[in-house]
Design a protein around this motif. Structure first.
Motif, PDB file in Angstrom:
ATOM      1  N   PHE A 240       0.837  -1.317   0.170  1.00  0.00           N
ATOM      2  CA  PHE A 240       0.225   0.135  -0.475  1.00  0.00           C
ATOM      3  C   PHE A 240       0.623   1.544  -0.081  1.00  0.00           C
ATOM      4  O   PHE A 240       0.347   2.319   0.475  1.00  0.00           O
ATOM      5  CB  PHE A 240      -1.122   0.128   1.114  1.00  0.00           C
TER       6      PHE A 240
ATOM      7  N   SER B 280       9.072  -1.138  14.765  1.00  0.00           N
ATOM      8  CA  SER B 280       9.233  -1.329  13.435  1.00  0.00           C
ATOM      9  C   SER B 280      10.315  -2.392  12.590  1.00  0.00           C
ATOM     10  O   SER B 280      11.605  -1.324  13.240  1.00  0.00           O
ATOM     11  CB  SER B 280       9.008  -0.604  13.492  1.00  0.00           C
TER      12      SER B 280
ATOM     13  N   PRO C 292      12.304  -7.377  20.301  1.00  0.00           N
ATOM     14  CA  PRO C 292      12.680  -8.787  21.004  1.00  0.00           C
ATOM     15  C   PRO C 292      13.714 -10.093  20.617  1.00  0.00           C
ATOM     16  O   PRO C 292      14.822 -10.462  20.474  1.00  0.00           O
ATOM     17  CB  PRO C 292      11.183  -9.506  22.015  1.00  0.00           C
TER      18      PRO C 292
ATOM     19  N   ASP D 296       7.226  -3.046  26.559  1.00  0.00           N
ATOM     20  CA  ASP D 296       7.911  -1.824  25.845  1.00  0.00           C
ATOM     21  C   ASP D 296       6.828  -0.282  26.454  1.00  0.00           C
ATOM     22  O   ASP D 296       8.245   0.312  26.290  1.00  0.00           O
ATOM     23  CB  ASP D 296       7.108  -1.268  23.946  1.00  0.00           C
TER      24      ASP D 296
ATOM     25  N   PHE E 146       2.396  -9.566   2.912  1.00  0.00           N
ATOM     26  CA  PHE E 146       1.260 -10.366   3.216  1.00  0.00           C
ATOM     27  C   PHE E 146       1.209 -12.278   2.746  1.00  0.00           C
ATOM     28  O   PHE E 146       2.423 -13.290   2.191  1.00  0.00           O
ATOM     29  CB  PHE E 146       0.191 -10.135   3.764  1.00  0.00           C
TER      30      PHE E 146
HETATM   31  N1  LIG Z   1       7.995  -6.714   2.818  1.00  0.00           N
HETATM   32  C1  LIG Z   1       6.390  -6.139   2.965  1.00  0.00           C
HETATM   33  N2  LIG Z   1       6.473  -5.270   3.929  1.00  0.00           N
HETATM   34  C2  LIG Z   1       5.952  -4.761   4.143  1.00  0.00           C
HETATM   35  C3  LIG Z   1       4.510  -5.392   4.731  1.00  0.00           C
HETATM   36  C4  LIG Z   1       5.067  -6.045   3.816  1.00  0.00           C
HETATM   37  O1  LIG Z   1       3.679  -7.287   4.246  1.00  0.00           O
HETATM   38  N3  LIG Z   1       5.895  -6.688   2.810  1.00  0.00           N
HETATM   39  N4  LIG Z   1       4.011  -4.817   4.883  1.00  0.00           N
HETATM   40  C5  LIG Z   1       3.261  -3.644   4.846  1.00  0.00           C
HETATM   41  C6  LIG Z   1       2.116  -2.885   6.154  1.00  0.00           C
HETATM   42  S1  LIG Z   1       0.891  -2.866   6.110  1.00  0.00           S
HETATM   43  C7  LIG Z   1       2.209  -2.893   7.321  1.00  0.00           C
HETATM   44  S2  LIG Z   1       1.541  -1.931   8.725  1.00  0.00           S
HETATM   45  C8  LIG Z   1       4.194  -2.709   7.993  1.00  0.00           C
HETATM   46  C9  LIG Z   1       4.544  -3.415   8.932  1.00  0.00           C
HETATM   47  O2  LIG Z   1       5.865  -2.932   9.774  1.00  0.00           O
HETATM   48  P1  LIG Z   1       6.096  -2.876  11.149  1.00  0.00           P
HETATM   49  O3  LIG Z   1       5.300  -2.034  12.151  1.00  0.00           O
HETATM   50  O4  LIG Z   1       7.766  -2.670  10.860  1.00  0.00           O
HETATM   51  O5  LIG Z   1       6.093  -4.174  11.569  1.00  0.00           O
HETATM   52  P2  LIG Z   1       5.444  -4.861  13.169  1.00  0.00           P
HETATM   53  O6  LIG Z   1       4.595  -6.056  12.462  1.00  0.00           O
HETATM   54  O7  LIG Z   1       4.992  -4.396  14.305  1.00  0.00           O
HETATM   55  O8  LIG Z   1       6.630  -5.427  13.768  1.00  0.00           O
HETATM   56  C10 LIG Z   1       7.638  -6.763  13.943  1.00  0.00           C
HETATM   57  C11 LIG Z   1       8.663  -6.400  14.777  1.00  0.00           C
HETATM   58  O9  LIG Z   1       8.121  -6.544  15.921  1.00  0.00           O
HETATM   59  C12 LIG Z   1       9.312  -7.016  16.633  1.00  0.00           C
HETATM   60  N5  LIG Z   1       8.120  -7.373  18.105  1.00  0.00           N
HETATM   61  C13 LIG Z   1       7.291  -8.314  18.337  1.00  0.00           C
HETATM   62  N6  LIG Z   1       7.124  -8.175  19.523  1.00  0.00           N
HETATM   63  C14 LIG Z   1       7.868  -6.940  19.789  1.00  0.00           C
HETATM   64  C15 LIG Z   1       7.826  -5.717  20.993  1.00  0.00           C
HETATM   65  O10 LIG Z   1       6.860  -6.637  22.428  1.00  0.00           O
HETATM   66  N7  LIG Z   1       7.826  -5.133  20.817  1.00  0.00           N
HETATM   67  C16 LIG Z   1       8.949  -4.873  20.505  1.00  0.00           C
HETATM   68  N8  LIG Z   1       9.726  -3.469  20.608  1.00  0.00           N
HETATM   69  N9  LIG Z   1       8.749  -5.596  18.836  1.00  0.00           N
HETATM   70  C17 LIG Z   1       8.607  -6.276  18.658  1.00  0.00           C
HETATM   71  C18 LIG Z   1       8.930  -8.347  15.922  1.00  0.00           C
HETATM   72  O11 LIG Z   1      10.131  -8.563  16.666  1.00  0.00           O
HETATM   73  C19 LIG Z   1       9.707  -7.907  14.369  1.00  0.00           C
HETATM   74  O12 LIG Z   1      10.561  -7.609  14.611  1.00  0.00           O
HETATM   75  O13 LIG Z   1       4.729  -3.418   6.778  1.00  0.00           O
HETATM   76  C20 LIG Z   1       5.090  -2.415   5.994  1.00  0.00           C
HETATM   77  N10 LIG Z   1       6.440  -3.377   4.989  1.00  0.00           N
END
Ligand SMILES: Nc1nc2c(c(=O)[nH]1)N[C@H]1C(S)=C(S)[C@@H](COP(=O)(O)OP(=O)(O)OC[C@H]3O[C@@H](n4cnc5c(=O)[nH]c(N)nc54)[C@H](O)[C@@H]3O)O[C@H]1N2
Ligand SMILES: Nc1nc2c(c(=O)[nH]1)N[C@H]1C(S)=C(S)[C@@H](COP(=O)(O)OP(=O)(O)OC[C@H]3O[C@@H](n4cnc5c(=O)[nH]c(N)nc54)[C@H](O)[C@@H]3O)O[C@H]1N2
Ligand code: SF4
Ligand code: SF4
Ligand code: SF4
Ligand code: SF4
Ligand code: SF4
Ligand SMILES: [Mo]
Lengths: 748, 177, 313
Positions: free
Chosen positions: A59, A217, A246, A266, A626
């Motif tokens: 997106f 993130s 983590p 966190d 996804f």
């Molecule tokens: N290649 C690729 N990129 C994408 C997407 C995709 O499908 N593929 N999707 C997109 C979309 S829609 C989104 S919303 C974003 C999401 O991307 P982000 O917001 O960056 O990802 P999250 O899924 O929130 O985070 C995953 C990370 O959170 C860590 N984590 C797990 N539990 C905890 C915790 O308790 N505390 C902390 N601090 N960290 C933790 C995990 O180890 C992992 O490294 O990515 C986007 N980018």
């Protein structure tokens, strides 16, 4: 599968292998007499035609050029140089977007559910028949319950065409997983603090930052293009990167500080950072004084949240907490405590996002170079149509328990579909477009229950994804490379628009969403809302209004506009009114207080795994989006199944070997349908396991993706709903390993 | 003129965009690749190190693949680019055996194929496909004989390594570390 | 813990996870080439020493093997090409640096010559198959007269052929198991040894059997020495060579290598041949067959194991 070649690998050498060796040789014979075409040189020599598009593999919507050869085959897709989303460089998924087009497993014709010999199955149908059925069912629901009872669950570009149809039809019952399963909490959290949600693309000034703080993130695996590009610029510029995760994420490996936090703690860390900034007087005093509201309450609130206190909760050493806080302060205001994006983790996510927002407020990074810039976009005028009818209720009423939600809450819409769950807002029909709900929203049992209660369900997709299996009617949309879609107008440093036009004819009998919406609209007697023959006319008209033209846009693909809203950053001492109730950055939120919530974030402990169980952590594979790309031939080539990351200590205790297949069973006894191969790695903690989201497809029609790896969503049966905005906290699930096939006796 | 590639491991995120870009640019069949990504993890949680590298033919100065080729299909052109002429290749596999990097593969159409440094693009003054697409901009391509080129400057100012230098092939893909 | 993996899913057929680009035909070819080289060498030496009357098996009956072995070897080689229709490209150029190129050329010369040699003995060997063509009889007479010159040519050709089968592998710097200077002489010795064994098998007189038993014994001892030398060299070598050696001495190929090559293929035949020489009755066919099998297995082991050894980086 990750292949390790670094150790000598056991092959059946001689012994029985002496014979086995003949097989490859015989197989090779098939190729021995083919004629060389020097295919490798085709792209270089052929005349390729290019068409403007923007990517739909995720997106971020990067603008690109799709190159088509003389046989009308799409050969490659290259980023548009003048696009601020990609600067001429797509991410792997965008580059591999060709596979969305070339995949032969695509949906080919409309399908209608039917019963043959007592067994339900799909039969191919003509568009006329399928659309007539959809329109008549929608009319039926409208007549019987009101149009409001027909819900639209959508994601991505096709959604906007259907939204138009739904509004004309009289339904505002709309929701998408990109809110309550994704960024909802941060939008509410930042909205409450700064009066402005973060939005997409995030207005993070990463390229000019001196310090980037990532709370989970995982940029670099999360491939949202501009962020990845700018993080790389930041590394070049010598910025400090602090990653709180983590898991040893890719971003963590690029960081000066990796804080290996205990999952779900966190908020404690964030509060102790506030403590250090305030009590060491490192925060931006001038900024806080001028723009902040409720600082004194905050100061009092965090008084006891010392790094020592946080250490006992997060396992992060007090020294590291202090050092990183000082590091942020030293870089301020060119510092970004990143809001993250998929933030529906533990149910207190809006409060965590609030904490992140407050931290940014203390550091003075909102509206500052290297922090958050003031974004701007340009409005695309809507094509003239009669006014929409006003529905009696819609997504807001369905989610009225969560007044802070800014969009439809998918899970609430699903719940309202189950009889007895929401008597005032009964939902009887679903139109699902561009979202693979069963792999996207947890608690499959609830979704299945909702689907069973439906009068009618239609799914519009490009692929035979699992969700299509539940539909009464399946409509094959053509891919983004074969259609016109709405003009992309995005918020960025400068406003820009991008064009999407077809690069090739739709394959098979697939059709674009705009055409499908128009057909259904006409069949519903709403023809006046679709006053055009081709969506091209709409785009041409809109572009004229914006001072350009379709011809020009076909040539340039992207048009950048000058800013009109003023500078990107606050100037020194500038008066500025935030769009919060107080007009200030709200460290203390009266609104939350009045709604009965904590006005300032507090840390609440979350459940930790029981003996023998491990927290199910998941995230993005950089090569996939996804579930939608797993079957994409180009991207599947890079990663065809997910692995289960297991710490070596855990592997030893549980007797697991690298590459071994295991099944997972969660705390509620739900067992993964397919096995997943163990990856023993130091990159993961001993209290959790990690897997890429999106795998474990259970539809045989997906020839590459079927039965490859495990489905994380399937194992998420326990969710914690965010009391502020209704988001689905998904990270409180725990799994144990099963080394024997639990499905042995049951056919799957 | 001596072409070289410099790849900054401190910026590479292992996304494999360079691999897909090569595939679509050069029509590399699905199931094969001219470049690939390796991941090396060292240490013990939480003291872990991770290195991600985009690898391909090193266009070696001292190229054993060219020496061992019985037909001359493997050859070196202007700028030190090592190429294979499909119609001269008999598919004997000698060059595959000779490459310490496993950079070559047998194309399903019978000849041996590998990274060409995107010769067809470089000739036109363009960057190789992988370099031009990399979202982290961690790849650089240019002329080592020109001391002012980006690649020369990077090698002058940063620490770097090549892969398996002990194999004696004098690789021309350099990794900044 | 250290972990190394491909994150981009590399899994190229016959290359990943370990190289398997050369298959059984190559091992067979190397064995047949070595065997032919050995036979041609003994045949040439005996002829030049003018002992051809005393040792008819060597110069006559055993000489049928080289043309057949070389032809089959060549077929095997072409069979393993991914693009055999382009095999002619081998003869469009001479590439001194490429062992495969000069191997191809040596074969191009040696194979027809080995046929000519058989023709030179046609009448003596196949008195019943009298070919009546005038040109054939003329050719046969001409060849019989010039046998000595052919023998002179065969000395270098057979040595090159024998060494080449080893050099072909040892030239691959990238495969640590192959990359040592011993492999050429080792393959030559092994080729000579299999040649001698083939002669023992075919010989009709005890004298011939005895001579080649003695020769074979010496060759086996030399071969054992070379193998020890090779392993010691790898033992003293770099990490990759050490790992390569481990495949043979403590890995998956150990049974094949020590069991079939060293013990059954070298030590047992040596002991048996020695016992025979000392005067005990031993069926000499057994050590000879063991040597031949050992030689074949040796090629398989070297080709298979060598391919999976690689540089670590
Ligand atoms: N290649 C690729 N990129 C994408 C997407 C995709 O499908 N593929 N999707 C997109 C979309 S829609 C989104 S919303 C974003 C999401 O991307 P982000 O917001 O960056 O990802 P999250 O899924 O929130 O985070 C995953 C990370 O959170 C860590 N984590 C797990 N539990 C905890 C915790 O308790 N505390 C902390 N601090 N960290 C933790 C995990 O180890 C992992 O490294 O990515 C986007 N980018
Ligand atoms: N367990 C778990 N659940 C998650 C997440 C997670 O990390 N773990 N992430 C959450 C997040 S952040 C988000 S944003 C959501 C995303 O959730 P979704 O958007 O539902 O994700 P996808 O699985 O990509 O499903 C997209 C569907 O759209 C189809 N599609 C693709 N292109 C087109 C098109 O052009 N037209 C039409 N009609 N259909 C198309 C695909 O085939 C696929 O079926 O998932 C959320 N759910
Ligand atoms: S980030 Fe990648 S997948 Fe998303 S729109 Fe851009 S190129 Fe496409
Ligand atoms: S495209 Fe760039 S960042 Fe991605 S793997 Fe290749 S070199 Fe690394
Ligand atoms: S990397 Fe391998 S294929 Fe490339 S030039 Fe060097 S030896 Fe030859
Ligand atoms: S496979 Fe082709 S390029 Fe390689 S050595 Fe043989 S002929 Fe030369
Ligand atoms: S330089 Fe060209 S051929 Fe080589 S890996 Fe990059 S894209 Fe592929
Ligand atoms: Mo998302």
């Amino acid at each position: 599968m990750n292949n390790s070649r670094r150790t000598f690998i056991k092959i059946s050498a001689l012994g029985a292998g002496g014979l086995a060796l003949t097989t490859p040789a015989l197989n090779a014979l098939g190729n021995n007499f083919s004629v060389k075409t020097e295919k490798g040189l085709i792209n270089a020599t052929k005349n390729l035609k290019r068409s403007a598009t923007y990517c739909e593999v995720c997106f971020w919507k990067c603008a690109a050029w799709a190159y088509t050869d003389e046989d009308n085959n799409i050969q490659k897709i290259i980023g548009n140089e003048s696009d601020p989303h990609c600067n001429g460089r797509l991410c792997p998924r965008g580059t591999g977007g060709v596979g969305m087009y070339s995949d032969n497993d695509r949906l080919k014709t409309p399908l209608i559910r039917t019963t043959v010999d007592g067994e339900e199955t799909f039969r191919e149908a003509s568009w006329e028949e399928a659309l007539t059925l959809v329109a008549s069912k929608m009319q039926e629901i409208k007549d019987k319950y009101g149009a409001e009872s027909m819900a639209l669950l959508k994601h991505g570009s096709p959604g906007s065409h259907l939204e138009h149809l739904f509004q004309a039809y009289g339904s505002d019952t709309v929701a998408e997983p990109a809110y309550a399963q994704c960024r909802g909490p941060r939008e509410t959290g930042f909205g409450l603090t700064f009066g402005s949600w973060v939005g997409s693309p995030e207005p993070t000034d990463i390229r000019d930052t001196k310090c980037l703080v990532l709370i989970g993130s995982h940029i670099g695996e999360n491939m949202h293009n501009t962020q990845v590009q700018e993080m790389s610029d930041a590394i070049d510029n010598g910025a400090t990167i602090i990653t709180v995760d983590p898991r040893f994420s890719t971003a963590a490996s690029k960081s000066q500080y990796w804080l290996a936090i205990k999952p779900a703690t966190d908020i404690a860390l964030l509060l102790s950072w506030m403590h250090v900034l305030i009590y060491e007087e490192l925060y931006d005093k001038k900024y806080v004084e001028k723009y902040g509201h409720g600082f004194d309450q905050l100061k009092e609130h965090v008084r006891t949240f010392t790094p020592e206190w946080a250490y006992s909760i997060t396992t992060i050493k007090p020294d590291d907490i202090r050092r990183t806080a000082r590091s942020m302060a030293a870089a301020a205001p060119s510092v970004i405590v990143h809001p993250g994006r998929h933030v529906t983790w533990y149910g207190d996510d809006t409060q965590r996002s609030r904490a992140i927002a407050i931290l940014n407020g203390l550091l003075g990074s909102w509206g500052r170079r290297g922090g958050f810039y003031f974004k701007e976009s340009i409005k695309v005028p809507s094509f003239p149509h009669p006014p929409y009818p006003t529905p009696k209720w819609g997504w807001e009423q369905i989610g009225e328990k969560y007044p802070l939600a800014q969009m439809g809450i998918t899970n609430e819409v699903i719940k309202a579909t189950i009889p007895g769950e929401n008597e005032e807002h009964p939902i009887k029909g679903w139109f699902v477009a561009g979202t693979n709900l069963v792999s996207t929203v947890p608690q499959r049992e609830v979704i299945e229950k909702a689907i069973e209660s439906l009068d009618f369900m239609v799914v519009m997709d490009t692929m035979p994804m699992e969700i299509t299996g539940y539909a009464d009617v399946v409509l094959p949309e053509c891919t983004y490379l074969e259609r016109y879609d709405g003009i992309r107008s995005s918020t960025n440093r400068e406003p820009s628009i991008a064009l999407r036009m077809p690069a090739a004819e739709p394959r098979f009998e697939s059709k674009p969403a705009w055409w499908i919406s128009k057909q259904i609209g006409e069949k519903l007697g709403l023809g006046e809302y679709f006053n055009y023959n081709d969506y091209k006319e709409v785009i041409a008209w809109q572009l004229e209004q914006m001072g350009t033209s379709l011809e020009e846009m076909e040539k340039i693909g992207v048009k950048n506009f000058k800013r009109k809203s003023g500078p990107m950053y606050l100037t020194d001492g500038q008066d500025y009114e935030f769009t919060t109730p107080t007009g200030k950055i709200e460290f203390y939120s009266e609104k939350l207080k009045s709604l009965g919530h904590d006005p300032m974030p507090v840390y609440t402990p979350h459940e930790q795994p029981a003996q023998g169980f491990y927290r199910l952590n998941y995230g993005r594979s950089p090569m996939h989006t996804f579930s939608r790309t797993i079957n994409n031939p180009n991207l599947n080539d890079l990663k065809d199944e997910n692995n289960l990351w297991v710490n070596p200590k855990v592997a030893r205790i549980e007797g697991l070997k690298n590459g071994q297949e295991v099944w997972l069973e969660n705390q509620d006894g739900i067992i993964s349908t397919f096995p997943i191969k163990v990856r023993v790695t130091e990159r993961i903690r001993w209290d959790s396991v990690y897997m890429y989201h999106g795998f474990g497809h259970n539809n045989k029609k997906l020839s590459r993706a079927y039965a490859k790896g495990a489905n994380d969503t399937h194992l998420i049966t326990k969710v914690t709903i965010d009391p502020l905005m209704g988001g689905t906290g998904m990270r409180g699930n725990f799994v144990k390993f099963l080394t024997e096939n639990p499905n042995k006796n049951t056919a799957i | 003129m001596r072409y070289a590639m410099v790849i900054d491991t401190l910026k590479c995120v292992g996304c494999s965009d360079c691999v897909v870009a090569c595939q679509t640019e050069n029509n590399v069949p699905i199931g094969y690749c001219r470049d690939w990504i390796t991941e090396t993890v060292n240490g013990a949680y939480p003291n872990v190190e991770l290195e991600l590298k985009s690898e391909r033919c090193n266009h070696c100065d001292n190229a054993p693949c060219v020496r061992c080729c019985p037909t001359g299909a493997s050859h070196i052109v202007e700028g030190g680019i090592v190429l294979v002429t499909p119609n001269e290749c008999i598919g004997c596999g000698a060059c595959i055996q000779s490459c310490p990097y496993d950079a070559r593969y047998s194309h399903p159409e019978g000849y041996v194929d590998k990274c060409t440094f995107c010769h067809h693009r470089v000739e036109k003054g363009q960057q190789p496909a992988c370099v031009s697409v990399c979202p982290t901009k961690c790849m650089y391509f240019g002329d080592l004989d020109d001391p002012n080129s980006e690649v020369s400057q990077l090698l002058k100012n940063r620490t770097w390594k090549t892969l398996a230098p002990e194999a004696g092939t004098k690789p021309h893909v350099f990794y900044l570390i | 813990m250290q972990e190394e993996l491909f994150t981009s899913g590399r899994n190229i057929p016959h290359i990943d996870p370990s190289l398997e680009i050369w298959h059984w035909p190559i091992s067979v070819y190397l064995f047949l080439g070595g065997l032919a080289a050995g036979l041609l060498f003994f045949m040439a030496i005996i002829t030049l020493m003018e002992k051809d009357k005393e040792y008819p098996t060597v110069v006559k009956y055993a000489s049928i093997i080289p043309p057949i072995a070389l032809s089959l070897g060549l077929l095997a080689l072409i069979y393993d090409l991914k693009h055999p229709l382009y095999a002619w490209q081998l003869y469009m150029t001479v590439r001194i640096e490429s062992p495969m190129s000069w191997g191809a050329w040596v074969l191009l010369v040696t194979t027809p010559m080995s046929f000519l040699w058989v023709i030179s003995y046609w009448k003596e060997m196949f008195p019943k198959w009298n070919i009546k063509f005038n040109w054939f009889q003329k050719l046969e007479a001409f060849l019989a007269k010039n046998r000595k010159y052919m023998a002179m040519a065969f000395i270098p050709l057979s040595i090159v052929l024998g060494i080449y089968t080893g050099i072909l592998l040892s030239a691959f710097n990238a495969r640590p198991l192959w990359n040592n200077a011993i492999l050429g002489p080792l393959f030559l010795t092994s080729g000579l040894s299999t040649g001698a064994a083939a002669i023992i098998l075919m010989a009709k007189t005890a004298k011939e059997k005895h001579l080649f038993g003695k020769i074979d014994l010496v060759l086996i001892i030399v071969e054992l020495g070379l193998i020890i030398h090779m392993l010691m060299g790898m033992y003293a070598g770099s990490e990759v060579q050490l790992e390569a050696m481990q495949l043979l001495v403590g890995g998956e190929f150990t049974l094949m290598f020590f069991g079939f090559v060293v013990i059954l293929g070298l030590l047992v035949p040596a002991v048996m041949e020695l016992t025979e020489l000392v005067g005990f009755k031993v069926p000499v066919a057994i050590p000879a067959i063991l040597v031949l099998i050992g030689g074949l297995v040796f090629r398989f082991v070297m080709v298979e194991a060598g391919q999976i050894t690689r540089y670590l980086y």
